[in-house]
Design an enzyme around this catalytic site. Structure first.
Site, PDB file in Angstrom:
ATOM      1  N   GLU A 106       0.846  -1.194   0.000  1.00 46.66           N
ATOM      2  CA  GLU A 106       0.000   0.000   0.000  1.00 46.66           C
ATOM      3  C   GLU A 106       0.879   1.241   0.000  1.00 46.66           C
ATOM      4  O   GLU A 106       1.914   1.260   0.666  1.00 46.66           O
ATOM      5  CB  GLU A 106      -0.852  -0.031   1.275  1.00 46.66           C
ATOM      6  CG  GLU A 106      -2.085   0.822   1.238  1.00 46.66           C
ATOM      7  CD  GLU A 106      -2.909   0.680   2.531  1.00 46.66           C
ATOM      8  OE1 GLU A 106      -3.473  -0.397   2.786  1.00 46.66           O
ATOM      9  OE2 GLU A 106      -2.960   1.667   3.279  1.00 46.66           O
ATOM     10  N   ASP A 108       0.221   5.361   0.499  1.00 35.19           N
ATOM     11  CA  ASP A 108      -0.914   6.172   0.953  1.00 35.19           C
ATOM     12  C   ASP A 108      -0.698   7.668   1.022  1.00 35.19           C
ATOM     13  O   ASP A 108       0.327   8.103   1.526  1.00 35.19           O
ATOM     14  CB  ASP A 108      -1.244   5.847   2.430  1.00 35.19           C
ATOM     15  CG  ASP A 108      -1.628   4.432   2.674  1.00 35.19           C
ATOM     16  OD1 ASP A 108      -2.089   3.788   1.739  1.00 35.19           O
ATOM     17  OD2 ASP A 108      -1.473   3.990   3.826  1.00 35.19           O
ATOM     18  N   GLU A 110      -3.008  10.250   3.254  1.00 36.09           N
ATOM     19  CA  GLU A 110      -4.154  10.386   4.154  1.00 36.09           C
ATOM     20  C   GLU A 110      -4.194  11.831   4.630  1.00 36.09           C
ATOM     21  O   GLU A 110      -3.187  12.353   5.103  1.00 36.09           O
ATOM     22  CB  GLU A 110      -4.016   9.447   5.354  1.00 36.09           C
ATOM     23  CG  GLU A 110      -4.158   7.990   4.968  1.00 36.09           C
ATOM     24  CD  GLU A 110      -3.979   7.049   6.147  1.00 36.09           C
ATOM     25  OE1 GLU A 110      -4.848   6.215   6.364  1.00 36.09           O
ATOM     26  OE2 GLU A 110      -2.953   7.169   6.834  1.00 36.09           O
ATOM     27  N   GLU A 135       5.268   6.085   8.613  1.00 36.35           N
ATOM     28  CA  GLU A 135       4.536   7.335   8.465  1.00 36.35           C
ATOM     29  C   GLU A 135       5.450   8.549   8.375  1.00 36.35           C
ATOM     30  O   GLU A 135       6.467   8.629   9.060  1.00 36.35           O
ATOM     31  CB  GLU A 135       3.611   7.569   9.677  1.00 36.35           C
ATOM     32  CG  GLU A 135       2.502   6.574   9.835  1.00 36.35           C
ATOM     33  CD  GLU A 135       2.910   5.363  10.679  1.00 36.35           C
ATOM     34  OE1 GLU A 135       4.109   5.225  11.011  1.00 36.35           O
ATOM     35  OE2 GLU A 135       2.010   4.564  11.013  1.00 36.35           O
TER      36      GLU A 135
END
Ligand SMILES: *[C@@H]1O[C@H](CO)[C@@H](O)[C@H](O)[C@H]1NC(C)=O
Length: 294
Positions: A106, A108, A110, A135
């Site tokens: 994945e 991402d 966000e 992150e």
């Protein structure tokens, strides 16, 4: 009288021509996507060009590409839900699974809402075989609830770059030990959604969603997928000799202008970087040792 009719006919012809021209530039929603979650919380604008997902106290909503892809340039323009949006997460991401499978890859974006007047955070993450924990968080240099901005992924054999408009905000080298981190072995779908993230998004879940401000609506448009489709690959993807622009030398690393832009973002807008979090990762994760500018 005849003159007017003639003019009117011309006008109609011109409008039809214009409509064809516009629609050939943008991918029609229903050809490209399917709703995966709460169709009654999704709608398109009357002209079909803008796609809204809504979160209220009942549910969020989301859609996904019908096609899956390997490598390429994937871009979406998004205008985020405004107002008192703490706890609201809007997403745009690549994922190899149709569901949140345990072995998924994945990549991402966000977008985490905030209390009125407080800045949105943009969180990026990378999952490999179901494992995330990579992150980064950035603030933005504009208010993402006022206008559409483009959010894009460049994915090739050398790097995965996250762009906000023309600015590369994160570079993830596509190498890991001696392997590609993301070889083009797993087809990826593009997902877009809005959901309730109050349990974790805001100061570890301290700020709850203010349902008096609901519904929360994020809008999407101008999706671009300039990549190789997994099924029915385009001729350029079937022959490895005809590389597309996103897999040529100039796309393997940032240009000088992009390096400068990247460093400017790095210096002024990064609020969290897992690579620098020694409490969480006493040993520096291997991929953090790679130079993003090389
Ligand atoms: C909300 O704004 C506060 C104050 O600027 C900031 O510390 C916090 O990280 C923001 N939260 C999110 C989820 O962006």
């Amino acid at each position: 009288m005849e003159g007017r009719v003639f003019q009117l006919e011309n006008l109609v012809t011109i409008s039809i021509l214009m409509a064809c021209f516009i629609s050939s530039n943008a991918l029609p929603f229903w050809d490209t996507f399917e709703i995966i979650w709460a169709p009654d919380h999704f709608k398109t604008s009357p002209d079909g060009q803008i796609w809204d997902v809504t979160l209220d106290h009942i549910t969020g909503s989301g859609f996904r590409t019908k096609q899956s892809y390997r490598y390429g340039w994937f871009s979406m323009k998004i205008k985020l839900a405004g107002g008192d949006s703490a706890g609201v997460a809007t997403t745009f991401y690549l994922c190899s699974d149709k569901d949140a499978g345990p072995h998924r890859d994945e990549i991402d974006f966000e977008f985490l809402g905030n209390r009125t007047g407080q800045p949105y955070s943009i969180q990026t993450n990378v999952f490999k075989n179901g494992g995330g924990g990579r992150e980064m968080r950035h603030n933005l240099w504009f208010d993402p609830t006022q206008d559409f901005h483009s959010y894009s992924f460049l994915w090739n054999n050398h790097q995965i770059v996250f762009f906000v408009d023309k600015y590369p905000i994160r570079v993830f080298k596509n190498v890991f030990r001696r392997n590609r981190f993301f070889p083009n072995k797993k087809p990826m779908y593009l997902f877009s959604s809005i959901w309730n993230a109050e349990a974790w998004a805001t100061r570890g879940g301290l700020d709850k969603i203010n349902w008096n401000s609901a519904p929360f609506v994020s809008s999407y448009k101008d999706f671009q997928a300039d990549g190789c489709q997994w099924y029915n690959p385009s001729p350029a993807c079937a022959h490895t000799t005809t590389q597309k622009w996103w897999d040529q030398y100039n796309a393997w690393h940032l240009s000088q202008t992009q390096k400068n832009d990247f460093l400017w973002v790095q210096k002024n807008y990064v609020t969290y970087d897992y690579c620098k979090d020694r409490q969480r990762y006493p040993r520096i994760p291997t991929e953090c040792l790679l130079n993003p500018l090389k």
